[in-house]
Design an enzyme around this catalytic site. Structure first.
Site, PDB file in Angstrom:
ATOM      1  CE1 TYR A  26      15.613  69.895  36.906  1.00  0.00           C
ATOM      2  CE2 TYR A  26      17.709  70.943  36.351  1.00  0.00           C
ATOM      3  CZ  TYR A  26      16.683  70.053  36.043  1.00  0.00           C
ATOM      4  OH  TYR A  26      16.737  69.326  34.875  1.00  0.00           O
ATOM      5  CD  GLN A  87      12.864  70.215  53.174  1.00  0.00           C
ATOM      6  OE1 GLN A  87      12.119  69.690  53.997  1.00  0.00           O
ATOM      7  NE2 GLN A  87      13.667  69.507  52.396  1.00  0.00           N
ATOM      8  CG  HIS A 109      16.216  64.002  55.323  1.00  0.00           C
ATOM      9  ND1 HIS A 109      16.523  62.813  55.945  1.00  0.00           N
ATOM     10  CD2 HIS A 109      16.745  64.975  56.090  1.00  0.00           C
ATOM     11  CE1 HIS A 109      17.200  63.071  57.061  1.00  0.00           C
ATOM     12  NE2 HIS A 109      17.354  64.373  57.167  1.00  0.00           N
ATOM     13  CD  GLU A 228      49.547  50.984  53.738  1.00  0.00           C
ATOM     14  OE1 GLU A 228      48.526  50.376  54.114  1.00  0.00           O
ATOM     15  OE2 GLU A 228      50.221  50.638  52.758  1.00  0.00           O
ATOM     16  CB  SER A 253      47.648  39.345  52.410  1.00  0.00           C
ATOM     17  OG  SER A 253      47.709  40.075  53.631  1.00  0.00           O
TER      18      SER A 253
HETATM   19  P1  NAD Z   1      20.741  70.778  46.942  1.00  0.00           P
HETATM   20  O1  NAD Z   1      21.416  71.694  47.896  1.00  0.00           O
HETATM   21  O2  NAD Z   1      21.561  70.011  45.973  1.00  0.00           O
HETATM   22  O3  NAD Z   1      19.640  71.531  46.066  1.00  0.00           O
HETATM   23  C1  NAD Z   1      19.022  72.639  46.484  1.00  0.00           C
HETATM   24  C2  NAD Z   1      18.044  73.200  45.431  1.00  0.00           C
HETATM   25  O4  NAD Z   1      17.133  74.012  46.145  1.00  0.00           O
HETATM   26  C3  NAD Z   1      18.704  74.072  44.395  1.00  0.00           C
HETATM   27  O5  NAD Z   1      18.019  73.970  43.187  1.00  0.00           O
HETATM   28  C4  NAD Z   1      18.507  75.467  44.988  1.00  0.00           C
HETATM   29  O6  NAD Z   1      18.484  76.457  43.999  1.00  0.00           O
HETATM   30  C5  NAD Z   1      17.146  75.320  45.628  1.00  0.00           C
HETATM   31  N1  NAD Z   1      16.913  76.255  46.742  1.00  0.00           N
HETATM   32  C6  NAD Z   1      17.758  76.547  47.758  1.00  0.00           C
HETATM   33  N2  NAD Z   1      17.189  77.460  48.586  1.00  0.00           N
HETATM   34  C7  NAD Z   1      15.943  77.701  48.082  1.00  0.00           C
HETATM   35  C8  NAD Z   1      14.867  78.535  48.461  1.00  0.00           C
HETATM   36  N3  NAD Z   1      14.964  79.314  49.561  1.00  0.00           N
HETATM   37  N4  NAD Z   1      13.745  78.530  47.704  1.00  0.00           N
HETATM   38  C9  NAD Z   1      13.633  77.765  46.598  1.00  0.00           C
HETATM   39  N5  NAD Z   1      14.630  76.962  46.177  1.00  0.00           N
HETATM   40  C10 NAD Z   1      15.765  76.927  46.907  1.00  0.00           C
HETATM   41  O7  NAD Z   1      19.827  69.794  47.849  1.00  0.00           O
HETATM   42  P2  NAD Z   1      19.796  68.190  47.843  1.00  0.00           P
HETATM   43  O8  NAD Z   1      21.084  67.665  48.375  1.00  0.00           O
HETATM   44  O9  NAD Z   1      19.281  67.730  46.542  1.00  0.00           O
HETATM   45  O10 NAD Z   1      18.709  67.931  48.988  1.00  0.00           O
HETATM   46  C11 NAD Z   1      17.320  68.033  48.760  1.00  0.00           C
HETATM   47  C12 NAD Z   1      16.604  67.075  49.688  1.00  0.00           C
HETATM   48  O11 NAD Z   1      16.996  65.744  49.371  1.00  0.00           O
HETATM   49  C13 NAD Z   1      16.919  67.264  51.160  1.00  0.00           C
HETATM   50  O12 NAD Z   1      15.756  66.993  51.901  1.00  0.00           O
HETATM   51  C14 NAD Z   1      17.961  66.189  51.428  1.00  0.00           C
HETATM   52  O13 NAD Z   1      18.000  65.785  52.786  1.00  0.00           O
HETATM   53  C15 NAD Z   1      17.439  65.086  50.552  1.00  0.00           C
HETATM   54  N6  NAD Z   1      18.402  64.038  50.167  1.00  0.00           N
HETATM   55  C16 NAD Z   1      19.597  64.399  49.632  1.00  0.00           C
HETATM   56  C17 NAD Z   1      20.478  63.414  49.235  1.00  0.00           C
HETATM   57  C18 NAD Z   1      21.801  63.759  48.607  1.00  0.00           C
HETATM   58  O14 NAD Z   1      22.576  62.844  48.370  1.00  0.00           O
HETATM   59  N7  NAD Z   1      22.112  65.008  48.283  1.00  0.00           N
HETATM   60  C19 NAD Z   1      20.151  62.057  49.376  1.00  0.00           C
HETATM   61  C20 NAD Z   1      18.893  61.727  49.890  1.00  0.00           C
HETATM   62  C21 NAD Z   1      18.046  62.731  50.280  1.00  0.00           C
END
Ligand code: NAD
Ligand code: MG
Length: 330
Positions: A26, A87, A109, A228, A253
């Site tokens: 979350y 993950q 991702h 700049e 410009s």
């Molecule tokens: P984040 O770091 O914002 O969120 C991490 C969440 O995972 C948190 O709720 C945290 O409590 C939970 N978490 C962390 N370790 C954990 C564990 N061991 N067990 C259970 N929960 C755990 O992550 P994000 O940036 O939302 O990224 C999530 C996915 O989305 C990734 O695959 C990322 O590549 C992808 N993604 C992110 C973005 C971006 O802009 N942030 C954009 C596109 C895709």
């Protein structure tokens, strides 16, 4: 052939209305996507670690929260939105033991699947909805009745419903309103990493620093150099974002037109292009993925935080802190 793009009217939520979607995590994407899917009428449950800081927030925002394992047990689609580097462990410990035939594993991702950090069983779907923007924007634009575009892909289509599932999810988070583009896990990871290394994060910060240092070393005031080389970049990027490269040039410009158009390719010349190609090769071959895993295993977040500390010591950051206080109050 132009890329396949789906629009809102071509996609239905009906095929996934009875699915239970367990959003794991979350954070940036997890919160935005869970809330958007819930507001779109889908059945959503959030999976978190016991004691997670986000637990209370998610409950306060009206979503049901369970431990990761419990959420997976209830789900038909498991949407994995935790940091890429954790993950594989969470999958092994809490997701894999609770998978059943016909479920879908979903990602935002492509890395974990493309690099084999997660090896799903053959009897599940493997899909991806990757919004092309940060989580808070995914939520904000959804609430405004629009959305952030997404890339979608299917790596494994066991049920023959994988496309219905992935497109339904993309619609539920608002992405079909601007449009959803078909890709593959491989293309998404390789281009995503290339973009952030060469252009979006790496390239642009190095360009800003180098331009700033060139002016300051030549005796110009750092405050003027900051405006700049850094501050004004936003105005230009906003124009490019709205109107394209040539559209941006229409708004500046005549001197900026002539100077920019005749000098830009000297700045990003053969040496920079060769570096871009080399960086792309390191991504495609898996060399970068191996280096990043090794660094993360050895040092965790320190593997990048040490560079952030170094960056904070740069003169442009000190000057910026002072100037930004004058301009923004938050
Ligand atoms: P984040 O770091 O914002 O969120 C991490 C969440 O995972 C948190 O709720 C945290 O409590 C939970 N978490 C962390 N370790 C954990 C564990 N061991 N067990 C259970 N929960 C755990 O992550 P994000 O940036 O939302 O990224 C999530 C996915 O989305 C990734 O695959 C990322 O590549 C992808 N993604 C992110 C973005 C971006 O802009 N942030 C954009 C596109 C895709
Ligand atoms: Mg990206």
């Amino acid at each position: 052939m132009p890329a396949k793009i789906w629009k809102d009217e071509e996609v239905s939520l009906d095929p996934i209305r009875e699915e239970v979607i367990a959003v794991i995590g979350y954070g940036s994407q997890g919160r935005a996507q869970a809330l958007n899917m819930k507001d779109s009428g889908l059945k959503v449950v959030v999976g978190l670690r016991k004691g997670s800081k986000s637990w209370g927030l998610a409950e306060k925002e009206g979503v049901r929260v369970l431990t990761v394992g419990e959420a997976v047990k209830e789900a038909t689609i498991v949407h994995i939105l935790i940091p890429d580097m954790v993950q594989s462990k969470v999958y092994k410990d809490e997701i894999e033991p609770n998978l059943k035939e016909g479920m879908a594993l979903s990602f935002a991702h492509g890395a974990a699947i493309h690099w084999g950090w997660i090896e799903p069983p053959a009897e599940v779907d493997v899909i991806m909805v990757a919004p092309k923007g940060p989580g808070p924007l995914v939520r904000e634009l959804y609430l405004e009745g629009f959305g952030v575009p997404s890339l979608v892909a299917v790596e494994q289509d066991y049920t023959k419903r994988a496309w219905d599932r992935v497109l339904g999810m993309a619609k539920a988070i608002g992405s079909t309103r601007p449009g959803v583009i078909k890709t593959t896990f491989k293309e998404e990871v390789e281009t995503d990493w290339f973009g952030e290394q060469v252009d979006l994060c790496g390239g642009v910060t190095s360009m800003i620093k180098a331009a700033f240092e060139t002016l300051v070393d030549a005796g110009y005031q750092p405050e003027v150099a900051y405006f700049e080389c850094l501050h004004e970049l936003k105005l230009i990027v906003d124009l490019i974002h709205r109107k394209g490269l040539s559209g941006m040039y229409e708004a500046v410009s005549e001197t900026a037109k002539y100077g920019g158009l005749t000098r830009g390719d000297r700045v990003i010349g053969p040496a920079s292009r060769a570096a871009m190609k080399a960086i792309l090769k390191e991504i495609q071959s898996g060399k970068f993925a191996r280096e990043w895993i090794e660094a993360y295993e050895k040092e965790g977040k320190e593997s990048f935080e040490k560079y952030i500390r170094e960056l904070k010591e740069h003169q442009i950051e000190k000057v910026g802190e002072r100037l930004r206080k004058l301009m923004w109050r938050d």
